[in-house]
Scaffold this active site. Sequence first.
Site, short mmCIF file in Angstrom:
data_model
loop_
_atom_site.label_atom_id
_atom_site.label_comp_id
_atom_site.label_asym_id
_atom_site.label_seq_id
_atom_site.Cartn_x
_atom_site.Cartn_y
_atom_site.Cartn_z
N ASP A 205 0.84 -1.20 0.00
CA ASP A 205 0.00 0.00 0.00
C ASP A 205 0.88 1.26 0.00
OD1 ASP A 205 -2.15 -1.69 0.27
OD2 ASP A 205 -2.25 -1.47 2.44
N1 URA Z 1 -1.21 -6.01 3.85
C1 URA Z 1 -1.70 -4.77 3.83
O1 URA Z 1 -2.75 -4.52 4.40
N2 URA Z 1 -1.03 -3.82 3.18
C2 URA Z 1 0.14 -4.03 2.54
O2 URA Z 1 0.71 -3.12 1.96
C3 URA Z 1 0.63 -5.33 2.56
C4 URA Z 1 -0.04 -6.30 3.23
#
Ligand code: URA
Length: 249
Positions: A102
Amino acid sequence: MQRLQKVLAAAGVASRRKAEEYIAEGRVTVNGQVITQMGFQVSPEDEILVDGQPIRREEKVYFLLNKPKRTLSAVSDDRERRTVVDFLQGVDARVFPVGRLDYDTTGLLILTNDGEFANKMMHPSSHLPKTYEVTLEGIITENMVKMMERGIMLDDGRTLPAEVYVTQQSVKKNRTVLLITIFEGRNRQVRRMMEYFHCEVKALNRIGYGFLEIGNLQPGQYRRLRMYEVRKLMQMADDQSAAAENSRR
Ligand code: URA
């Protein structure tokens, strides 16, 4: 030696199926000769043209980046936000991230120009372990840990059993820090698992992927993966897929 259609696909000319069509249509020459035979073997020295244009035969490269916050896991952005490839200064190859973290997640991300490797890593059957350090507003009880170890029901189905270790907890500050290892890679999975327990994620940092660890690579820094590391990751993914296949029989 490699099959011509595989080399064309790896060079980004077209998908393997489309590349086979190009070959059948007589659009591909190797060292000046039109090749229509499927499965024709070529070596790295052969000159390959498609419609008279030389193909780009890039060397396969693999990098491990410590992705900083506020960075998109993409190769470009129409809103001009910075992307993970912006950190690979001096790398000419057309690399892309293997999966995504993310925008505000930090940590270990692999970038490569090897589509086959990326597909293998991201395939749902590969079950590669991914370890995250999660800083939370809220308290994770032993019972919640047990629930995650068994799997919890999210809106896209039950999660696979995870490994969870609470490393810090303060009831006074309403804070928990934990390490969680998951064996799948659904969208926003860790954040959604924490939302399930009504805990707000304050920081999410991926510290492990397969057998790789982030080590002391600082945010924004990257290093090249060594060939043995690439091979070992592929072996891990193959082994996990084979184990999943066997358990279905
Ligand atoms: N899980 C998440 O919620 N975000 C990420 O970036 C990676 C794994």
